[in-house]
Design an enzyme around this catalytic site. Structure first.
Site, PDB file in Angstrom:
ATOM      1  N   GLU A  73      -0.854   2.683  -1.981  1.00  0.00           N
ATOM      2  CA  GLU A  73       0.416   3.139  -2.559  1.00  0.00           C
ATOM      3  C   GLU A  73       0.176   4.067  -3.752  1.00  0.00           C
ATOM      4  O   GLU A  73       0.811   3.952  -4.800  1.00  0.00           O
ATOM      5  CB  GLU A  73       1.280   1.938  -2.978  1.00  0.00           C
ATOM      6  CG  GLU A  73       1.569   0.965  -1.850  1.00  0.00           C
ATOM      7  CD  GLU A  73       2.449  -0.201  -2.253  1.00  0.00           C
ATOM      8  OE1 GLU A  73       3.190  -0.094  -3.254  1.00  0.00           O
ATOM      9  OE2 GLU A  73       2.412  -1.243  -1.548  1.00  0.00           O
ATOM     10  N   GLU A 108       1.241  -8.740  -3.032  1.00  0.00           N
ATOM     11  CA  GLU A 108       1.482  -9.164  -4.419  1.00  0.00           C
ATOM     12  C   GLU A 108       1.653 -10.682  -4.558  1.00  0.00           C
ATOM     13  O   GLU A 108       2.599 -11.170  -5.168  1.00  0.00           O
ATOM     14  CB  GLU A 108       2.704  -8.430  -4.991  1.00  0.00           C
ATOM     15  CG  GLU A 108       2.541  -6.927  -4.996  1.00  0.00           C
ATOM     16  CD  GLU A 108       3.762  -6.188  -5.548  1.00  0.00           C
ATOM     17  OE1 GLU A 108       4.678  -6.850  -6.061  1.00  0.00           O
ATOM     18  OE2 GLU A 108       3.796  -4.954  -5.450  1.00  0.00           O
TER      19      GLU A 108
END
Length: 551
Positions: A453, A328
């Protein structure tokens, strides 16, 4: 597993509250996961699941489900900086080691997650590292024009006043009369007298009563046998007598201030001679610690991140063969992430070369950070597969385009990046077009592609909206969720060439384990995973399995 907050813009598009009866989510019977075909048994690629420490170590049904249905695991929290790094900077691998031993002992692989992320860090340790004083304390001289270079309008020197014997004080400008620069203080008393009979004083400097100060200067005399002293005012203090030689030499006087300001005076009238004074400074004897420079802070953060990456990959070199190296790094606008460091949040990118100062506008969009961390990781284990992980590919084209541009630049520079991870935290209303577009475009980079994820939310309410806590599922939600799970598998296989498929990981086992149920204060009801709360296989499980079997 520590619960984290991941921005999912699509979850905020709508809220479906459902006015009808609530659908029965669970039956009372628990399904034995070993009686039917297993997910990893039919999957044509590695199939993983995120696990947490307490459940994998103590919950029998949880553990048997993981071991029977999946081929690898990702630790939700226990390999992150905050789980490993202690308050003194040492490493504690005990919980991660126990998890690795248990899952590898059962024949499952471990996917490393994550080496560099702005959350789940030992934030206090990192902030303390920034706060360590600089290597060079700031201790500027308090006296003005201590080199006597600037002449005064009515006196030989600016910032100095001749109190006595003005005819004997001038600027030394001839060869050898200066220690540095072009001028010095020259005092030439013609006869012996009181020390103050030839006297020059600095402008007053601000001092603190009870604080020690050091006067340092260079001096010499034209002839041997000279003598002078220093003093200060208004509450007079006196140095010892100085006996200068005929060569430049440094001299010092330390005094403890007894006034809130002081004038430093050179008392030159003892003996007839010609004296030269230069390079006068007045500094604190014990200067306060100064903040580290940004350059020093960058070096510390770079070093501690490199050490963490090296320690993790060395410790697990024989057990973990693929890593989310960075996670991220871009925000929802596709810009290098920054923010205020607090709690477990720490923005590595502020200190790794992409910015000129913490929080400043980025000069490169993650290139410096990622070049460093991927090279650090590759140096430890050249055989490991190294991934850049992020979210929003399927719902945020602007961010995805920034990620593609970033990876393209890294590849052009020879940065050892092997793959891209698409988190795919999504909702049951995400568009199939968005899923296809994300997987197709990321595959076109030519790297390994992993869905890292995956979960599919049915509660679209905001965690800050009190109404979210009143969520009631409607009869159409689970079938749509199941169809979306099936579609993700189909799209992955259709859009990612076989040689680039590094697998899919589902982010949790049962609905009760999901991080989404801890999106406080109000998002505590959600059903995003393949098993229900009693480990009953949901419709999502069946459709996910079906998609794997059909490939």
């Amino acid at each position: 597993m520590k619960i984290i907050k991941i921005s999912m813009p699509l979850l905020l598009l709508s809220a479906m509250w459902g006015a009808g009866c609530q659908k029965n989510i669970e039956s009372d019977k628990k399904t034995d996961p070993g009686t039917d075909a297993t997910l990893h048994g039919v999957a044509p690629f590695p199939l993983g699941v995120a696990v947490n420490y307490d459940s994998i170590m103590t919950d029998g049904m949880y553990t048997s489900t993981v071991f029977s249905q999946f081929s690898n695991v990702t630790f939700g929290y226990n390999m992150k900086h905050g789980a490993i790094v202690q308050s003194n900077g040492s490493y504690n691998f005990s919980k991660a080691d126990a998890m690795v031993a248990k899952v590898t002992g059962a024949g499952l692989g471990v996917y490393g997650h994550t080496l560099c992320w702005h959350q789940n860090n030992n934030g206090n340790y990192l902030r303390n590292l920034l706060a360590v004083p600089g290597s060079t304390p700031s201790n500027p001289s308090l006296i003005a024009n201590g080199t006597f270079e600037t002449p005064g309008s009515t006196t030989p020197f600016a910032n100095f006043s001749v109190l006595n014997g003005s005819s004997y004080i001038s600027a030394g400008t001839a060869a050898g009369e200066m220690y540095e620069g072009a001028r010095s203080l020259k005092a030439a008393p013609a006869a012996a007298g009181n020390p103050w009979s030839v006297q020059i004083a600095s402008d007053a400097i601000t001092t603190t009563t009870g604080t020690a100060y050091k006067v340092r200067f260079y001096a010499k005399a034209a002839n041997a046998g000279g003598k002078f002293r220093l003093s200060n005012s208004p509450s007079a203090q006196y140095s010892a007598d100085y006996y200068p030689t005929t060569s430049w030499a440094p001299y010092e006087w330390t005094f403890t201030a007894n006034d809130v300001s002081k004038k430093i005076m050179f008392d030159m009238g003892y003996l007839a001679n010609t004296y030269y004074i230069d390079s006068v400074s007045v500094t604190l004897v014990n200067p306060p610690a100064s903040a580290a420079s940004f350059a020093e802070q960058k070096m510390r953060i770079d070093s501690t991140l490199k050490n963490f990456i090296t320690a993790m990959m060395t410790h697990y070199k024989d057990k973990v063969h693929a890593w989310d190296v960075a996670n991220e790094v871009l925000d929802d606008n596709g810009i290098l992430r920054t923010g205020t460091s607090s709690s477990d949040a720490f923005y590595w990118s502020d200190y790794m070369g992409d910015r000129t100062a913490a929080g400043a506008t980025a000069i490169t969009n993650g290139d410096s950070l990622l070049t460093k961390v991927f090279n650090y990781a590759h140096a430890v284990d050249p055989t490991a597969k190294l991934f850049l992980n992020d979210y929003g590919h399927e719902s945020n084209p602007r961010k995805m385009d920034s990620l593609i541009a970033l990876v393209t630049r890294l590849k052009a520079k020879g940065v050892p990046i092997d793959g891209v991870g698409l988190q795919m935290h999504m909702s049951y209303l995400n568009t199939t077009t968005g899923i296809d577009n994300a997987l197709l475009k990321m595959a076109q980079l030519g790297l390994l592609v992993r869905i890292t994820e995956l979960d599919i939310s049915v509660n679209l309410g905001s965690q800050t909206d009190p109404q979210t806590a009143n969520f009631v599922i409607t009869p159409t939600m689970f079938p749509q969720q199941a169809a979306k799970y099936k579609y993700v598998v189909e799209s992955y296989i259709r859009n990612v060439p076989e040689a680039q498929r590094y697998g899919i990981t589902v982010w949790g086992v049962s609905d009760s384990d999901s991080w989404l149920r801890s999106r406080l204060p109000y998002h505590t009801k959600d059903y995003p995973l393949l098993w229900g709360e009693g480990y009953n296989k949901k419709e999502a499980y069946n459709e996910f399995l079906k998609a794997l079997q059909l490939q």
